[in-house]
Scaffold this motif. Structure first.
Motif, mmCIF file in Angstrom:
data_model
loop_
_atom_site.group_PDB
_atom_site.id
_atom_site.type_symbol
_atom_site.label_atom_id
_atom_site.label_comp_id
_atom_site.label_asym_id
_atom_site.label_seq_id
_atom_site.Cartn_x
_atom_site.Cartn_y
_atom_site.Cartn_z
ATOM 1 N N PHE A 1 0.454 44.447 0.490
ATOM 2 C CA PHE A 1 0.010 45.398 -0.534
ATOM 3 C C PHE A 1 -1.141 44.829 -1.349
ATOM 4 O O PHE A 1 -2.167 45.500 -1.554
ATOM 5 N N GLU A 2 -0.985 43.605 -1.834
ATOM 6 C CA GLU A 2 -2.027 42.995 -2.667
ATOM 7 C C GLU A 2 -3.328 42.832 -1.892
ATOM 8 O O GLU A 2 -4.415 43.008 -2.440
ATOM 9 N N VAL B 1 0.856 55.675 -3.514
ATOM 10 C CA VAL B 1 1.814 54.827 -4.223
ATOM 11 C C VAL B 1 2.555 55.635 -5.286
ATOM 12 O O VAL B 1 1.940 56.316 -6.102
ATOM 13 N N ALA C 1 -4.932 46.358 -1.531
ATOM 14 C CA ALA C 1 -5.405 46.837 -2.828
ATOM 15 C C ALA C 1 -6.643 46.071 -3.280
ATOM 16 O O ALA C 1 -7.601 46.658 -3.812
ATOM 17 N N ALA D 1 4.220 48.751 -1.595
ATOM 18 C CA ALA D 1 4.206 48.680 -3.064
ATOM 19 C C ALA D 1 5.611 48.649 -3.645
ATOM 20 O O ALA D 1 5.796 48.256 -4.810
ATOM 21 N N ALA E 1 -4.450 53.188 -2.271
ATOM 22 C CA ALA E 1 -3.208 53.270 -3.045
ATOM 23 C C ALA E 1 -2.877 54.694 -3.468
ATOM 24 O O ALA E 1 -2.009 54.903 -4.320
ATOM 25 N N SER F 1 5.755 41.777 -5.413
ATOM 26 C CA SER F 1 4.386 41.329 -5.184
ATOM 27 C C SER F 1 4.362 39.889 -4.698
ATOM 28 O O SER F 1 5.181 39.063 -5.105
#
Length: 276
Positions: free
Chosen positions: A250-251, A268, A254, A203, A265, A207
């Motif tokens: 990360f994306e 984070v 998530a 994170a 998450a 992104s």
């Protein structure tokens, strides 16, 4: 298009059965003398993941829950267990009725292990596999504790994240039997902790888009008989792929956690707060 195997026929069928944007799900918990147990919680999780998957595919969902006529203490324990396991609360909760009126017209009926179809049930039937803790003598499931108000207490060691139970159950095809052992729970807990730390680390990087091949695969396996173990396997692969940037990892984690419900998450931002 979502498809799932109807227990009655053994065939994959499309849900909802007509072109509309609402999927109605009815989860049936056991009504025998053993009371509410881990198998019932697993059925709740299957219903929860099905609803989350429907929403991921652009459908609205509505979940009904039928239970035995529980004493107040057990009903509250069931509510606490659902919350601890990250299951979204059902729209309606009702007691089993001989006429099966609650949720009778649901598109999908999710049955905990050992429950019988009710009169008037239509739609698709999903029978969830057996689940239980291992006895001290071996791997034979022991249901003796399952009337206890703290439904998770005997299966989850003190201090263990209840979502490790969710992860353990999601790691098996919904029809397959599960034996909850201390070793399996510890492995799920460790993997969950490792993934949360990785997500927190990723994170901090810029992104990046979710890899198209990963996204297509995840949608496909979820739409094809709710293959959640394949999604978990895909995350294991993504975590180690050198060609996927940290921000894309990360994306990916998530996004798919919208179905998994593992609170990936959670860590984070914790590093930043600790540093300040």
């Amino acid at each position: 298009m979502l498809r799932i195997v109807d227990t009655r026929t053994g065939h994959l069928v499309e849900i909802p059965p007509v072109r509309r944007h609402l999927l109605s799900i009815c989860v049936h918990l056991s009504a025998d003398e053993a009371g509410i147990g881990l198998g019932d919680l697993r059925a709740l999780l299957v219903g929860d993941v099905l609803a989350r998957t429907a929403e991921l595919h652009g459908l609205q969902s509505r979940t009904f829950l039928t239970t035995p006529d529980l004493p107040h203490e057990q009903a509250r324990a069931l509510e606490r267990a659902m919350s601890a396991l990250g299951a979204h609360p059902p729209a309606t909760v009702g007691v089993h009725h001989p006429n099966g009126t609650l949720g009778a017209a649901a598109d999908v009926h999710v049955h905990a292990y050992g429950t019988a179809a009710q009169a008037g049930d239509g739609g698709v039937r999903i029978d969830v596999g057996r689940v239980g803790p291992a006895s001290r003598e071996g791997d034979v499931p022991d249901r003796a504790h399952l009337l206890a108000p703290g439904l998770l207490d005997a299966a989850v060691p003190e201090g263990t994240d209840p979502l490790a139970v969710r992860m353990l159950m999601l790691g098996h095809a919904y029809r397959a039997p599960i034996t909850v052992t201390g070793t399996a729970l510890e492995e799920a807990r460790r993997t969950l902790g490792d993934w949360r730390q990785l997500v927190a680390d990723w994170a901090q990087e810029p992104s990046r888009p979710i890899p198209a091949d990963v996204l297509r695969h995840a949608h496909a396996v979820l739409a094809d008989d709710l293959d959640v173990p394949a999604v978990l396997d895909a995350l294991v692969t993504v975590a180690t792929r050198a060609d996927v940037p940290a921000g894309a990892k990360f994306e990916t984690f998530a996004f798919l956690d919208r179905v998994l419900g593992l609170d990936l998450a959670r860590e984070v931002g914790h590093q930043h707060r600790a540093a300040t």
